[in-house]
Design a protein around this motif. Structure first.
Motif, mmCIF file in Angstrom:
data_model
loop_
_atom_site.group_PDB
_atom_site.id
_atom_site.type_symbol
_atom_site.label_atom_id
_atom_site.label_comp_id
_atom_site.label_asym_id
_atom_site.label_seq_id
_atom_site.Cartn_x
_atom_site.Cartn_y
_atom_site.Cartn_z
ATOM 1 N N VAL A 3 7.401 4.161 -0.844
ATOM 2 C CA VAL A 3 7.791 2.775 -0.603
ATOM 3 C C VAL A 3 6.560 2.026 -0.105
ATOM 4 C CG1 VAL A 3 9.374 1.207 0.570
ATOM 5 C CG2 VAL A 3 10.106 3.554 0.040
ATOM 6 N N THR A 4 6.108 1.049 -0.870
ATOM 7 C CA THR A 4 4.931 0.277 -0.446
ATOM 8 C C THR A 4 5.367 -0.836 0.505
ATOM 9 O OG1 THR A 4 4.997 -1.331 -2.281
ATOM 10 C CG2 THR A 4 3.824 0.756 -2.657
ATOM 11 N N GLY A 5 4.465 -1.188 1.409
ATOM 12 C CA GLY A 5 4.783 -2.226 2.389
ATOM 13 C C GLY A 5 5.978 -1.873 3.239
ATOM 14 N N ALA A 6 6.078 -0.605 3.627
ATOM 15 C CA ALA A 6 7.280 -0.112 4.307
ATOM 16 C C ALA A 6 7.162 -0.120 5.823
ATOM 17 C CB ALA A 6 7.599 1.308 3.832
ATOM 18 N N GLY A 7 6.152 -0.777 6.357
ATOM 19 C CA GLY A 7 5.946 -0.729 7.795
ATOM 20 C C GLY A 7 6.806 -1.657 8.601
ATOM 21 N N ALA B 79 15.921 11.776 0.507
ATOM 22 C CA ALA B 79 14.576 11.753 -0.081
ATOM 23 C C ALA B 79 13.515 12.049 0.979
ATOM 24 C CB ALA B 79 14.297 10.407 -0.726
ATOM 25 N N LYS B 80 12.420 12.644 0.531
ATOM 26 C CA LYS B 80 11.215 12.754 1.354
ATOM 27 C C LYS B 80 10.394 11.495 1.084
ATOM 28 C CE LYS B 80 11.293 17.784 0.864
ATOM 29 N NZ LYS B 80 10.590 18.981 0.346
ATOM 30 N N VAL B 81 10.026 10.784 2.131
ATOM 31 C CA VAL B 81 9.505 9.427 1.960
ATOM 32 C C VAL B 81 8.039 9.329 2.379
ATOM 33 C CG1 VAL B 81 9.807 6.991 2.526
ATOM 34 C CG2 VAL B 81 11.809 8.483 2.346
ATOM 35 N N ILE B 82 7.253 8.775 1.479
ATOM 36 C CA ILE B 82 5.878 8.376 1.791
ATOM 37 C C ILE B 82 5.945 6.922 2.229
ATOM 38 C CG2 ILE B 82 3.524 8.118 0.918
ATOM 39 C CD1 ILE B 82 4.419 10.092 -1.381
ATOM 40 N N VAL B 83 5.671 6.692 3.499
ATOM 41 C CA VAL B 83 5.752 5.349 4.073
ATOM 42 C C VAL B 83 4.378 4.718 4.003
ATOM 43 C CG1 VAL B 83 6.311 4.001 6.129
ATOM 44 C CG2 VAL B 83 7.585 6.103 5.639
ATOM 45 N N ASN B 84 4.241 3.725 3.146
ATOM 46 C CA ASN B 84 2.953 3.046 2.983
ATOM 47 C C ASN B 84 2.950 1.702 3.696
ATOM 48 O OD1 ASN B 84 1.948 0.591 0.934
ATOM 49 N ND2 ASN B 84 0.361 2.025 1.543
ATOM 50 N N ASP B 85 1.827 1.388 4.287
ATOM 51 C CA ASP B 85 1.580 0.040 4.784
ATOM 52 C C ASP B 85 0.075 -0.167 4.863
ATOM 53 O OD1 ASP B 85 3.495 -2.187 6.112
ATOM 54 O OD2 ASP B 85 1.519 -2.277 7.061
ATOM 55 N N TYR B 86 -0.333 -1.401 4.831
ATOM 56 C CA TYR B 86 -1.757 -1.726 5.006
ATOM 57 C C TYR B 86 -2.222 -1.338 6.408
ATOM 58 C CZ TYR B 86 -6.006 -4.650 4.909
ATOM 59 O OH TYR B 86 -7.295 -5.103 4.946
ATOM 60 N N ASP C 138 -4.387 0.079 1.032
ATOM 61 C CA ASP C 138 -4.332 -1.254 0.438
ATOM 62 C C ASP C 138 -3.925 -1.089 -1.017
ATOM 63 O OD1 ASP C 138 -4.786 -3.725 -0.701
ATOM 64 O OD2 ASP C 138 -6.830 -3.932 0.049
ATOM 65 N N ILE C 139 -2.738 -1.552 -1.386
ATOM 66 C CA ILE C 139 -2.257 -1.282 -2.739
ATOM 67 C C ILE C 139 -3.001 -2.083 -3.802
ATOM 68 C CG2 ILE C 139 0.025 -0.574 -1.951
ATOM 69 C CD1 ILE C 139 1.030 -3.275 -3.151
ATOM 70 N N THR C 140 -3.827 -3.037 -3.394
ATOM 71 C CA THR C 140 -4.649 -3.741 -4.382
ATOM 72 C C THR C 140 -5.886 -2.933 -4.768
ATOM 73 O OG1 THR C 140 -6.015 -4.976 -2.790
ATOM 74 C CG2 THR C 140 -3.884 -5.926 -3.387
ATOM 75 N N VAL D 159 -1.505 -8.451 -4.558
ATOM 76 C CA VAL D 159 -0.455 -7.573 -4.038
ATOM 77 C C VAL D 159 0.782 -7.571 -4.927
ATOM 78 C CG1 VAL D 159 0.580 -9.303 -2.497
ATOM 79 C CG2 VAL D 159 0.780 -6.875 -1.948
ATOM 80 N N ASN D 160 1.147 -8.727 -5.480
ATOM 81 C CA ASN D 160 2.409 -8.821 -6.209
ATOM 82 C C ASN D 160 2.326 -8.369 -7.662
ATOM 83 O OD1 ASN D 160 4.311 -10.179 -4.230
ATOM 84 N ND2 ASN D 160 2.574 -11.577 -4.178
ATOM 85 N N PHE D 161 1.128 -8.382 -8.241
ATOM 86 C CA PHE D 161 1.004 -7.914 -9.623
ATOM 87 C C PHE D 161 0.105 -6.688 -9.725
ATOM 88 C CE2 PHE D 161 -0.605 -8.025 -14.043
ATOM 89 C CZ PHE D 161 0.615 -7.848 -14.682
ATOM 90 N N TYR D 162 -1.144 -6.802 -9.292
ATOM 91 C CA TYR D 162 -2.031 -5.640 -9.387
ATOM 92 C C TYR D 162 -1.550 -4.489 -8.507
ATOM 93 C CZ TYR D 162 -5.512 -7.785 -12.377
ATOM 94 O OH TYR D 162 -6.156 -8.347 -13.456
#
Length: 263
Positions: free
Chosen positions: A15-19, A35-42, A67-69, A124-127
């Protein structure tokens, strides 16, 4: 009979931006249902706090700041998660808005904004969606199983005043999701969008409390006369990530209290 069709045990979810806010609740929902969750945040501290919440409640989670970009950073994150939990089979593209570090001109009309202001939305929203999908799809193909859910805004469906670039980036992500649904169906990979309206996050709640007139006007746009809550979005994401929606792909499903309707 006690087995739930919403059970996602055996899956690794990213889940991106999950913080915080909606992303946090999505991560919590998925973990609660196995589910086993990978918690992503910047921001590492945000991701770590949510991962601690999940593990304290008996779930399995790991925090990865990225950074997901940045495509290389996303690839490293996915590899790190797969090494601990196995390949990602549920991806929730949640990170959005103007990114973690928005520019000062992000809310200007786009013809008055600089390229950097545009990039804060497009990045962030497309790339970000492209990067995350490209990183996880090979593993999903190998497992012949995958569920991709991209959180878009109703701005991506309807357009939003003074958010032209954001609207365009979300519409682009929605189109990407539909194309992936066609391309990847033969690999048992489903891809759907969830289009949300304003959600009652702490920032929105504070703005409404400080301006009751604005809050009343805002609420008037919703057929269901209440603001959306993070749970409302997380419930739909869980449905789309589970076998309960095994014959649903390529769709954009509004979760918006009736702000707009879809055919």
């Amino acid at each position: 009979m006690t087995d739930s069709i919403l059970n996602v045990a055996g899956h690794t979810a990213l889940v991106t931006g999950a913080g915080q806010n909606v992303g946090r609740q999505i991560a919590m929902h998925l973990a609660t249902h196995g589910a086993k969750v990978i918690v992503n945040d910047y921001f590492a501290e945000r991701a770590e706090e949510v991962a601690r919440e999940i593990t304290a409640a008996g779930g399995e989670a790991m925090a990865v700041a990225a950074d997901i970009t940045d495509r290389d950073a996303v690839n490293r994150m996915v590899a790190q998660g797969a090494a601990k939990f196995g390949p990602v089979t549920i991806l929730v593209n949640n990170a959005g808005n103007a990114g973690a570090t928005p520019t000062g001109g992000a809310r200007k009309p786009f013809w008055e904004a600089d390229r950097a202001d545009w990039d804060s939305f497009i990045g962030v929203n497309f790339y970000g969606v492209l990067n995350a999908c490209a990183a996880v799809i090979p593993g999903m193909i190998e497992k012949n199983d995958g569920r991709i859910v991209t959180i878009i805004s109703d701005a991506g469906r309807m357009g939003e005043v003074r958010l032209e670039v954001y609207s365009g980036a979300k519409a682009g992500a929605a189109g990407l999701t539909r194309a992936m649904a066609r391309t990847l169906a033969r690999h048992n990979i489903r891809a759907n969008n969830v289009a949300i309206a304003a959600i009652n996050t702490p920032g929105v709640a504070a703005a409404r409390a400080g301006n009751p007139e604005m809050a009343a006007k805002m609420l008037g746009h919703y057929v269901i006369r209440r603001m959306g809550e993070p749970d409302d979005v997380a419930n739909m994401v869980l449905l789309l990530a589970s076998d309960a929606s095994s014959w649903v792909t390529g769709q954009t499903i509004p979760v918006n209290g009736g702000y707009s309707f879809a055919l």
